[in-house]
Design an enzyme around this catalytic site. Structure first.
Site, mmCIF file in Angstrom:
data_model
loop_
_atom_site.group_PDB
_atom_site.id
_atom_site.type_symbol
_atom_site.label_atom_id
_atom_site.label_comp_id
_atom_site.label_asym_id
_atom_site.label_seq_id
_atom_site.Cartn_x
_atom_site.Cartn_y
_atom_site.Cartn_z
ATOM 1 N N HIS A 107 0.861 -1.200 0.000
ATOM 2 C CA HIS A 107 0.000 0.000 0.000
ATOM 3 C C HIS A 107 0.892 1.243 0.000
ATOM 4 O O HIS A 107 1.947 1.255 0.646
ATOM 5 C CB HIS A 107 -0.913 -0.018 1.225
ATOM 6 C CG HIS A 107 -1.974 1.048 1.148
ATOM 7 N ND1 HIS A 107 -1.721 2.368 1.428
ATOM 8 C CD2 HIS A 107 -3.283 0.983 0.777
ATOM 9 C CE1 HIS A 107 -2.825 3.076 1.243
ATOM 10 N NE2 HIS A 107 -3.791 2.250 0.852
ATOM 11 N N GLU A 186 -4.017 2.128 -7.196
ATOM 12 C CA GLU A 186 -4.376 3.216 -6.286
ATOM 13 C C GLU A 186 -3.421 4.386 -6.503
ATOM 14 O O GLU A 186 -2.354 4.446 -5.880
ATOM 15 C CB GLU A 186 -4.258 2.752 -4.832
ATOM 16 C CG GLU A 186 -5.232 1.667 -4.446
ATOM 17 C CD GLU A 186 -5.558 1.737 -2.966
ATOM 18 O OE1 GLU A 186 -6.742 1.844 -2.629
ATOM 19 O OE2 GLU A 186 -4.623 1.725 -2.149
HETATM 20 P P1 PGA Z 1 -9.494 6.321 0.269
HETATM 21 O O1 PGA Z 1 -8.353 5.222 0.545
HETATM 22 O O2 PGA Z 1 -10.690 5.573 -0.281
HETATM 23 O O3 PGA Z 1 -9.769 6.942 1.605
HETATM 24 O O4 PGA Z 1 -8.960 7.273 -0.732
HETATM 25 C C1 PGA Z 1 -8.149 4.132 -0.323
HETATM 26 C C2 PGA Z 1 -6.941 3.345 0.107
HETATM 27 O O5 PGA Z 1 -5.934 3.940 0.529
HETATM 28 O O6 PGA Z 1 -6.935 2.095 0.069
#
Ligand code: PGA
Length: 273
Positions: A107, A186
């Site tokens: 992540h 992401e």
């Molecule tokens: P968010 O986070 O939906 O608050 O943008 C997503 C993530 O970091 O997995």
């Protein structure tokens, strides 16, 4: 044509103490359980909640004991680069077996705050796969103003670096694919910003990854400022047909109502069992 499996993951990060994570899991299981039943218990929808390390066991036990029919599972937010042993504070992937079938790896908050390089991410992938768990490999560019092609190239390189490091740690690409690997795109600039990537960007990255890995069926999720309102777009038939396979949700998963609304959006593209 076989329909794609849709995966929705709630990433609670370090927002809540374990007692509140259990309460949230309960509220989600109740709301989502009803929606799943009304939709005929779709076979191609997978729901995972990723609590903090402290919440893993109590949330997994709650779901198993009180809501077995809801079909909601638990995912870990991270696992150690090390095996079991003298590693203070670490959680080896082996110890997650029987608790969390899936583990987030790489992540961007771990990369940013814990100096997780591609080498570390690849090593963790290898540990997770060796434990018999499915990694959710998180990838994302930090290029808010770049052209789509630059993003695709960046994420392809990041993926290939993680795969190469996993291979050095003894885990081949074939083993990664056989483990149930899911990729989550992401973009760093989209996480927590209220500014999600466009569908066009997410689709281009998903297909760029599938092309680079020569794997049409690779599941790719999108994450970054997804909320109940945007979930309908993400689960539009076009997105599903062209191959986004679900969502990784942070902030909006901290409310049972908002998360259930996202699950209801997912149910529009799933099929009864
Ligand atoms: P968010 O986070 O939906 O608050 O943008 C997503 C993530 O970091 O997995």
């Amino acid at each position: 044509m076989k329909s794609r499996q849709i995966t929705v993951i709630a990433n609670w990060k370090a927002n809540l103490p374990p007692s509140e994570e259990v309460a949230l899991a309960k509220a989600i299981a109740q709301e989502v359980g009803g929606a799943l039943q009304a939709a005929g218990r779709p076979a191609n929808l997978r729901l995972l909640l990723a609590p903090s390390a402290l919440g893993l066991v109590p949330v997994a036990s709650l779901l198993r004991r009180e809501y077995p029919e809801a079909g909601v599972e638990v995912a870990a937010q991270d696992a150690s680069l090390n095996s079991a042993g003298a590693f203070t504070g670490e959680i080896p992937a082996d110890h997650l077996v029987g608790i969390a079938p899936a583990v987030l790896v790489g992540h961007s908050e771990r990369r940013r705050d814990h100096a997780e390089t591609d080498e570390v991410v690849g090593g963790k992938l290898a540990r997770v796969v060796a434990a018999g768990l499915a990694p959710v490999l998180c990838l994302g560019d930090d290029l808010p103003n770049a052209e789509i092609t630059a993003r695709v190239t960046y994420v392809q390189a990041q993926c290939s670096a993680a795969f190469a490091a996993a291979e050095r740690a003894g885990c081949s690409a074939a083993q990664l694919f056989a483990s149930g690997l899911v990729i989550a795109y992401e973009p760093v600039w989209a996480i927590g910003s209220g500014n999600p990537a466009s569908l066009a960007v997410a689709e281009a990255v998903a297909s760029g990854l599938r092309n680079a890995l020569n794997r049409e069926e690779l599941p790719v999720l999108y994450g970054g400022s997804v909320d109940a309102a945007s979930a309908a777009t993400w689960f539009g038939t076009r997105a599903v047909r062209t191959g986004l396979d679900g969502l990784l949700v942070g902030g909006a998963s901290l409310s049972a109502d908002r998360f259930a609304a996202i699950v209801r959006a997912a149910l529009t593209v799933t099929e009864p069992a």
